[in-house]
Design an enzyme around this catalytic site. Structure first.
Site, PDB file in Angstrom:
ATOM      1  N   SER A  21      18.706  40.152  16.074  1.00 45.43           N
ATOM      2  CA  SER A  21      19.817  40.450  15.176  1.00 45.43           C
ATOM      3  C   SER A  21      20.497  41.740  15.578  1.00 45.43           C
ATOM      4  CB  SER A  21      19.310  40.578  13.737  1.00 45.43           C
ATOM      5  OG  SER A  21      18.729  39.369  13.325  1.00 45.43           O
ATOM      6  N   CYS A  22      21.723  41.897  15.105  1.00 49.57           N
ATOM      7  CA  CYS A  22      22.510  43.096  15.351  1.00 49.57           C
ATOM      8  C   CYS A  22      21.700  44.323  14.915  1.00 49.57           C
ATOM      9  CB  CYS A  22      23.808  42.999  14.551  1.00 49.57           C
ATOM     10  SG  CYS A  22      24.947  44.349  14.850  1.00 49.57           S
ATOM     11  N   PRO A  23      21.665  45.350  15.699  1.00 49.76           N
ATOM     12  CA  PRO A  23      22.451  45.662  16.890  1.00 49.76           C
ATOM     13  C   PRO A  23      21.720  45.370  18.208  1.00 49.76           C
ATOM     14  CG  PRO A  23      21.393  47.670  16.186  1.00 49.76           C
ATOM     15  CD  PRO A  23      20.957  46.565  15.227  1.00 49.76           C
ATOM     16  N   ASP A  48      22.867  35.510  17.749  1.00 47.48           N
ATOM     17  CA  ASP A  48      23.478  36.286  16.668  1.00 47.48           C
ATOM     18  C   ASP A  48      24.998  36.103  16.728  1.00 47.48           C
ATOM     19  OD1 ASP A  48      23.826  38.161  14.573  1.00 47.48           O
ATOM     20  OD2 ASP A  48      24.122  39.771  16.029  1.00 47.48           O
TER      21      ASP A  48
END
Length: 84
Positions: A21-23, A48
């Site tokens: 997932s981000c980042p 993502d």
């Protein structure tokens, strides 16, 4: 574009950033790009959805070239070239 082959894949072993997932996809892509020589091509695959806009934005800021972006089955595949 089909004849362009990556010199390196993310994590230097596999292009598999799927499930992150981000980042993390952006950070790992940036780290892999930092290790490239000018003119080399990096292959990155992520799941993502935010990466679809985040990675190109990072590439623009850092002067790297997005050669190709494909989406298939929820996987985004980026071919990125480090400038010469």
């Amino acid at each position: 574009m089909a004849d362009i082959k990556p010199d390196v894949t993310a994590n230097n072993v596999t292009a598999d950033l799927k499930g992150l997932s981000c980042p993390m996809p952006v950070l790992k892509t940036k780290k892999a790009l930092d290790g490239l020589k000018p003119g080399q091509v990096l292959l990155v695959e992520v799941t993502d959805a935010g990466s679809k806009s985040d990675i190109p934005a990072m590439l623009k800021r850092t002067g790297n070239e997005l050669i190709e972006l494909k989406e298939s089955g929820g996987v985004f595949t980026f071919l990125i070239k480090k400038p010469t």
